[in-house]
Design a protein around this motif. Structure first.
Motif, PDB file in Angstrom:
ATOM      1  N   GLU A  31     -52.813 -53.106 -44.137  1.00 32.21           N
ATOM      2  CA  GLU A  31     -54.002 -53.850 -43.726  1.00 32.21           C
ATOM      3  C   GLU A  31     -54.811 -53.041 -42.711  1.00 32.21           C
ATOM      4  O   GLU A  31     -56.037 -52.993 -42.782  1.00 32.21           O
ATOM      5  N   GLU A  34     -56.516 -50.105 -44.505  1.00 35.47           N
ATOM      6  CA  GLU A  34     -57.565 -50.522 -45.440  1.00 35.47           C
ATOM      7  C   GLU A  34     -58.766 -51.164 -44.752  1.00 35.47           C
ATOM      8  O   GLU A  34     -59.760 -51.469 -45.403  1.00 35.47           O
ATOM      9  N   ASN A  35     -58.685 -51.357 -43.454  1.00 33.07           N
ATOM     10  CA  ASN A  35     -59.764 -51.990 -42.705  1.00 33.07           C
ATOM     11  C   ASN A  35     -60.339 -50.977 -41.711  1.00 33.07           C
ATOM     12  O   ASN A  35     -59.788 -50.811 -40.612  1.00 33.07           O
ATOM     13  N   ARG A  37     -62.785 -50.927 -39.660  1.00 33.49           N
ATOM     14  CA  ARG A  37     -63.124 -51.439 -38.333  1.00 33.49           C
ATOM     15  C   ARG A  37     -61.882 -51.640 -37.474  1.00 33.49           C
ATOM     16  O   ARG A  37     -61.843 -51.273 -36.301  1.00 33.49           O
ATOM     17  N   LEU A  38     -60.831 -52.187 -38.069  1.00 35.88           N
ATOM     18  CA  LEU A  38     -59.579 -52.406 -37.355  1.00 35.88           C
ATOM     19  C   LEU A  38     -58.927 -51.066 -37.006  1.00 35.88           C
ATOM     20  O   LEU A  38     -58.488 -50.860 -35.871  1.00 35.88           O
TER      21      LEU A  38
END
Length: 121
Positions: A31, A34-35, A37-38
């Motif tokens: 996760e 794949e993110n 921004r994170l």
């Protein structure tokens, strides 16, 4: 018998203290990778360029020792997460990887540790 039980309890407590605090079960490396921004937020925390969650701050605080000891106090799951995150960042976000290496290993002292982590050793 009581002495033996007490000794085993103390030994177990000492071994438990030798490992880093476990990462939460809800932490999902895929996760994060794949993110964008994170991931960017986490990298900024690791580079002391932005705010941190408590979990990422613990990782940031432990990173120098982790590199120095080749993750000697890491749990199996921590090593797996570290490998997954390291490989993902290096492969898909080389600029971020270069920034992290420049910050945590400017003299190339930990290249063996990075190699071990990438290879899962």
């Amino acid at each position: 018998m009581k002495v033996l039980l007490l000794t085993l309890c103390l030994a177990t407590a000492l071994v438990a203290e030798e490992l880093y605090e476990e990462v939460g079960d809800d932490f999902n490396a895929s996760e994060v990778l794949e993110n964008p921004r994170l991931l960017s937020s986490y990298v900024k925390c690791l580079l002391f360029q932005g705010p941190c969650t408590a979990e990422v701050k613990r990782i940031r605080d432990a990173l120098p020792e982790v590199l120095e000891t080749h993750c000697a106090k890491c749990t199996k799951r921590q090593k797996q997460l570290g490998q997954q995150l390291t490989q993902g960042v290096k492969k898909n976000h080389p600029t971020m990887w270069d920034e992290l290496v420049a910050h945590y290993d400017p003299n190339g002292k930990y290249q063996d540790a990075f190699k071990d982590l990438l290879e899962g050793n």
